[in-house]
Design a protein around this motif. Structure first.
Motif, PDB file in Angstrom:
ATOM      1  N   ASP A 230       0.675  -1.696 -13.500  1.00 25.89           N
ATOM      2  CA  ASP A 230       1.602  -1.014 -12.596  1.00 25.89           C
ATOM      3  C   ASP A 230       1.890  -1.905 -11.395  1.00 25.89           C
ATOM      4  OD1 ASP A 230       3.006   1.399 -11.558  1.00 25.89           O
ATOM      5  OD2 ASP A 230       1.493   1.214  -9.993  1.00 25.89           O
ATOM      6  N   PRO A 231       3.162  -2.259 -11.136  1.00 29.72           N
ATOM      7  CA  PRO A 231       3.471  -3.176 -10.031  1.00 29.72           C
ATOM      8  C   PRO A 231       3.009  -2.654  -8.671  1.00 29.72           C
ATOM      9  CG  PRO A 231       5.361  -2.941 -11.494  1.00 29.72           C
ATOM     10  CD  PRO A 231       4.356  -1.913 -11.911  1.00 29.72           C
ATOM     11  N   PHE A 232       3.179  -1.359  -8.421  1.00 30.55           N
ATOM     12  CA  PHE A 232       2.784  -0.812  -7.118  1.00 30.55           C
ATOM     13  C   PHE A 232       1.275  -0.884  -6.937  1.00 30.55           C
ATOM     14  CE2 PHE A 232       1.565   2.787  -4.363  1.00 30.55           C
ATOM     15  CZ  PHE A 232       2.254   2.428  -3.219  1.00 30.55           C
ATOM     16  N   SER A 233       0.527  -0.551  -7.993  1.00 30.94           N
ATOM     17  CA  SER A 233      -0.928  -0.631  -7.913  1.00 30.94           C
ATOM     18  C   SER A 233      -1.390  -2.068  -7.687  1.00 30.94           C
ATOM     19  CB  SER A 233      -1.552  -0.075  -9.197  1.00 30.94           C
ATOM     20  OG  SER A 233      -2.955  -0.216  -9.179  1.00 30.94           O
ATOM     21  N   SER A 234      -0.760  -3.022  -8.384  1.00 29.89           N
ATOM     22  CA  SER A 234      -1.115  -4.435  -8.206  1.00 29.89           C
ATOM     23  C   SER A 234      -0.804  -4.899  -6.787  1.00 29.89           C
ATOM     24  CB  SER A 234      -0.358  -5.297  -9.219  1.00 29.89           C
ATOM     25  OG  SER A 234      -0.707  -4.946 -10.539  1.00 29.89           O
ATOM     26  N   PHE A 235       0.309  -4.422  -6.251  1.00 33.00           N
ATOM     27  CA  PHE A 235       0.688  -4.801  -4.880  1.00 33.00           C
ATOM     28  C   PHE A 235      -0.331  -4.282  -3.872  1.00 33.00           C
ATOM     29  CE2 PHE A 235       2.727  -3.694  -0.867  1.00 33.00           C
ATOM     30  CZ  PHE A 235       3.279  -4.919  -0.497  1.00 33.00           C
ATOM     31  N   VAL A 236      -0.701  -3.009  -4.005  1.00 29.95           N
ATOM     32  CA  VAL A 236      -1.641  -2.413  -3.056  1.00 29.95           C
ATOM     33  C   VAL A 236      -3.023  -3.054  -3.178  1.00 29.95           C
ATOM     34  CG1 VAL A 236      -2.842  -0.276  -2.437  1.00 29.95           C
ATOM     35  CG2 VAL A 236      -0.391  -0.227  -2.935  1.00 29.95           C
ATOM     36  N   THR A 237      -3.423  -3.378  -4.399  1.00 28.89           N
ATOM     37  CA  THR A 237      -4.773  -3.912  -4.622  1.00 28.89           C
ATOM     38  C   THR A 237      -4.908  -5.351  -4.156  1.00 28.89           C
ATOM     39  OG1 THR A 237      -5.031  -2.443  -6.536  1.00 28.89           O
ATOM     40  CG2 THR A 237      -6.552  -4.312  -6.361  1.00 28.89           C
ATOM     41  N   TRP A 238      -3.898  -6.192  -4.403  1.00 27.66           N
ATOM     42  CA  TRP A 238      -4.046  -7.622  -4.182  1.00 27.66           C
ATOM     43  C   TRP A 238      -3.139  -8.206  -3.099  1.00 27.66           C
ATOM     44  CZ3 TRP A 238      -8.400  -8.796  -6.098  1.00 27.66           C
ATOM     45  CH2 TRP A 238      -8.834  -8.254  -7.298  1.00 27.66           C
ATOM     46  N   ILE A 239      -1.900  -7.755  -3.016  1.00 28.35           N
ATOM     47  CA  ILE A 239      -0.953  -8.350  -2.065  1.00 28.35           C
ATOM     48  C   ILE A 239      -1.109  -7.746  -0.678  1.00 28.35           C
ATOM     49  CG2 ILE A 239       1.469  -8.842  -1.586  1.00 28.35           C
ATOM     50  CD1 ILE A 239       0.473 -10.263  -4.029  1.00 28.35           C
ATOM     51  N   LEU A 240      -1.271  -6.425  -0.602  1.00 19.99           N
ATOM     52  CA  LEU A 240      -1.326  -5.754   0.691  1.00 19.99           C
ATOM     53  C   LEU A 240      -2.477  -6.251   1.569  1.00 19.99           C
ATOM     54  CD1 LEU A 240      -0.026  -3.660   2.506  1.00 19.99           C
ATOM     55  CD2 LEU A 240      -1.458  -1.908   1.429  1.00 19.99           C
ATOM     56  N   PRO A 241      -3.718  -6.399   1.058  1.00 18.49           N
ATOM     57  CA  PRO A 241      -4.778  -6.933   1.926  1.00 18.49           C
ATOM     58  C   PRO A 241      -4.456  -8.324   2.477  1.00 18.49           C
ATOM     59  CG  PRO A 241      -5.730  -5.947  -0.035  1.00 18.49           C
ATOM     60  CD  PRO A 241      -4.253  -5.997  -0.258  1.00 18.49           C
ATOM     61  N   LEU A 242      -3.858  -9.161   1.656  1.00 17.43           N
ATOM     62  CA  LEU A 242      -3.475 -10.496   2.115  1.00 17.43           C
ATOM     63  C   LEU A 242      -2.434 -10.410   3.225  1.00 17.43           C
ATOM     64  CD1 LEU A 242      -3.307 -13.597   1.894  1.00 17.43           C
ATOM     65  CD2 LEU A 242      -1.712 -13.284  -0.009  1.00 17.43           C
ATOM     66  N   MET A 243      -1.460  -9.534   3.060  1.00 20.86           N
ATOM     67  CA  MET A 243      -0.408  -9.398   4.068  1.00 20.86           C
ATOM     68  C   MET A 243      -0.963  -8.845   5.379  1.00 20.86           C
ATOM     69  SD  MET A 243       2.826  -8.025   1.770  1.00 20.86           S
ATOM     70  CE  MET A 243       3.942  -8.162   3.165  1.00 20.86           C
ATOM     71  N   ILE A 244      -1.947  -7.948   5.291  1.00 21.78           N
ATOM     72  CA  ILE A 244      -2.544  -7.400   6.516  1.00 21.78           C
ATOM     73  C   ILE A 244      -3.276  -8.493   7.287  1.00 21.78           C
ATOM     74  CG2 ILE A 244      -4.329  -5.837   7.380  1.00 21.78           C
ATOM     75  CD1 ILE A 244      -3.549  -3.887   5.167  1.00 21.78           C
ATOM     76  N   VAL A 245      -4.044  -9.316   6.566  1.00 13.54           N
ATOM     77  CA  VAL A 245      -4.746 -10.419   7.229  1.00 13.54           C
ATOM     78  C   VAL A 245      -3.745 -11.370   7.875  1.00 13.54           C
ATOM     79  CG1 VAL A 245      -6.245 -12.420   6.857  1.00 13.54           C
ATOM     80  CG2 VAL A 245      -6.746 -10.259   5.704  1.00 13.54           C
ATOM     81  N   MET A 246      -2.671 -11.698   7.166  1.00 11.02           N
ATOM     82  CA  MET A 246      -1.687 -12.629   7.709  1.00 11.02           C
ATOM     83  C   MET A 246      -0.915 -12.012   8.873  1.00 11.02           C
ATOM     84  SD  MET A 246      -2.243 -15.355   6.322  1.00 11.02           S
ATOM     85  CE  MET A 246      -0.920 -16.193   7.192  1.00 11.02           C
ATOM     86  N   LEU A 247      -0.728 -10.695   8.836  1.00 15.09           N
ATOM     87  CA  LEU A 247      -0.065 -10.035   9.961  1.00 15.09           C
ATOM     88  C   LEU A 247      -0.916 -10.173  11.223  1.00 15.09           C
ATOM     89  CD1 LEU A 247       2.218  -8.254  11.055  1.00 15.09           C
ATOM     90  CD2 LEU A 247       0.891  -6.251  10.334  1.00 15.09           C
ATOM     91  N   ILE A 248      -2.227 -10.015  11.096  1.00  7.95           N
ATOM     92  CA  ILE A 248      -3.118 -10.200  12.246  1.00  7.95           C
ATOM     93  C   ILE A 248      -3.048 -11.635  12.760  1.00  7.95           C
ATOM     94  CG2 ILE A 248      -5.542 -10.183  12.962  1.00  7.95           C
ATOM     95  CD1 ILE A 248      -5.988  -7.899  10.961  1.00  7.95           C
TER      96      ILE A 248
END
Length: 360
Positions: A230-248
């Motif tokens: 599922d693309p949304f599940s993959s995004f939340v599991t793997w991409i979102l944590p990376l984006m949060i770290v980079m946002l900080i």
């Protein structure tokens, strides 16, 4: 910072090889996709209809590239082939083999009846049940974590006398389109079935097995289940944590230029977090000779974090070394460079993502 974005995109293109694999002089085994109807008509082949029903898939391991499968396959062949089999002492079980078995001794392949069943039009039929540990010949994880997995059950003509050069026995998909190919238990946790397809090919091992004869080609038919997450599940599991770290990381320059120690702590902490996240992600994958889509995002994030750490060092020294009457001007210059860095790094993240996705 603009040069960083451009350089990252150029470097990304450079590390993606147009082709991978061993030199042709070392590897000659190959499979050539064919149209079974053309094989039958052009070379006067003997057709064997093959049907498959995949009852269950489980125990998928991407690191080992294996999975377990249970199900049925059936063969239907004409009188001409039956006479050849009787003459050569070949049973239907020996006619076709599952070639992507991990351990043939532990696999269970049993005929449903002792002898083939004769059908109308002088044709013969036999059903087989199998339970086996299978390997995945090709795992394409270049767009991971949004990859598609292809889990095949590969059937191939086995006897040498029935090769393309000899009797030209050709495996063709079952002509009854109403037959279901997948059971209710054929699913893998985390993936959904996208399509089920039959792929016909002619397989050459690239060797004559020590005999004074040319290379032999054998007809092959693969039933492939294409699985996708599922693309949304993959995004939340793997991409979102990376984006949060980079946002900080990208918000760190908003801190006042006088807070040098706090500024320096953010990119170093982010680097450790990124390493932990990537190692968690890679733990589920086999060793790869290429970088995945998510690997490129991590690589760019490492670069941004290191560059930010170096810039913070320079800014701290520049501010501390400025005379008291020029510290205000130094802060304005630092803040101006911060804005350029933020905009460039933010834009570069999406540029690298787009280049990595399109390149694969």
């Amino acid at each position: 910072m603009v040069l960083l974005v451009i350089g990252s995109a150029v470097a990304l293109k450079a590390v993606i090889p147009p082709e991978r694999g061993m030199p042709p002089s070392l590897v000659r085994e190959e499979s050539m996709l064919v149209d079974p109807k053309t094989e039958l008509s052009n070379a006067k082949g003997i057709g064997v209809e093959v049907g498959t029903f995949i009852e269950n898939f489980h125990s998928l391991s991407l690191r080992q590239r294996i999975f377990n499968a249970e199900g049925f396959y059936w063969l239907e062949w004409p009188r001409e082939l039956q006479d050849l089999m009787v003459a050569q002492g070949i049973t239907p079980l020996q006619l076709v083999e599952i070639t992507n078995l991990v351990n043939a001794s532990s696999a269970q392949i049993e005929p449903d009846t002792v002898a083939p069943v004769q059908k109308p039009a002088d044709r013969f039929y036999q059903l087989f049940r199998y339970s086996a540990n299978l390997y995945i010949p090709m795992v394409d994880l270049r767009r991971s974590p949004f990859e598609k997995l292809v889990l095949p059950v590969v059937l191939e003509v086995s006897p040498e006398g029935f090769s393309h050069q000899e009797a030209n026995v050709v495996l063709v998909p079952d002509s009854n389109k109403k037959n279901s190919q997948v059971g209710s238990g054929a699913y893998i946790n985390g993936y959904d079935i996208d399509t089920v397809r039959s792929v016909s090919s002619r397989h050459s091992y690239g060797t004559n097995w020590g005999f004074d004869q040319g290379d032999l080609d054998f007809s092959r038919l693969s039933t492939e289940l294409v699985m996708k997450g599922d693309p949304f599940s993959s995004f939340v599991t793997w991409i979102l944590p990376l984006m949060i770290v980079m946002l900080i990381v990208l918000l760190a320059p908003l801190l006042d230029g006088e807070l040098g120690e706090i500024r320096l702590a953010i990119p170093s902490t982010a680097l450790l977090t990124l390493i932990f996240l990537q190692q968690t992600y890679k733990a589920e994958l086999p060793l790869l000779s290429y970088l995945t889509f998510l690997d490129f995002l991590y690589a760019y994030s490492y670069i941004v974090s290191v560059v930010l750490f170096v810039l913070f060092l320079w800014r701290s020294n520049a501010y501390a070394g400025s005379p008291d009457q020029h510290k205000g001007e130094a802060l304005k210059m630092i803040n101006r460079v911060d804005r350029v860095f933020q905009l460039s790094a933010f834009t570069g993240f999406f540029v690298v993502a787009a280049v990595a996705w399109s390149a694969w």
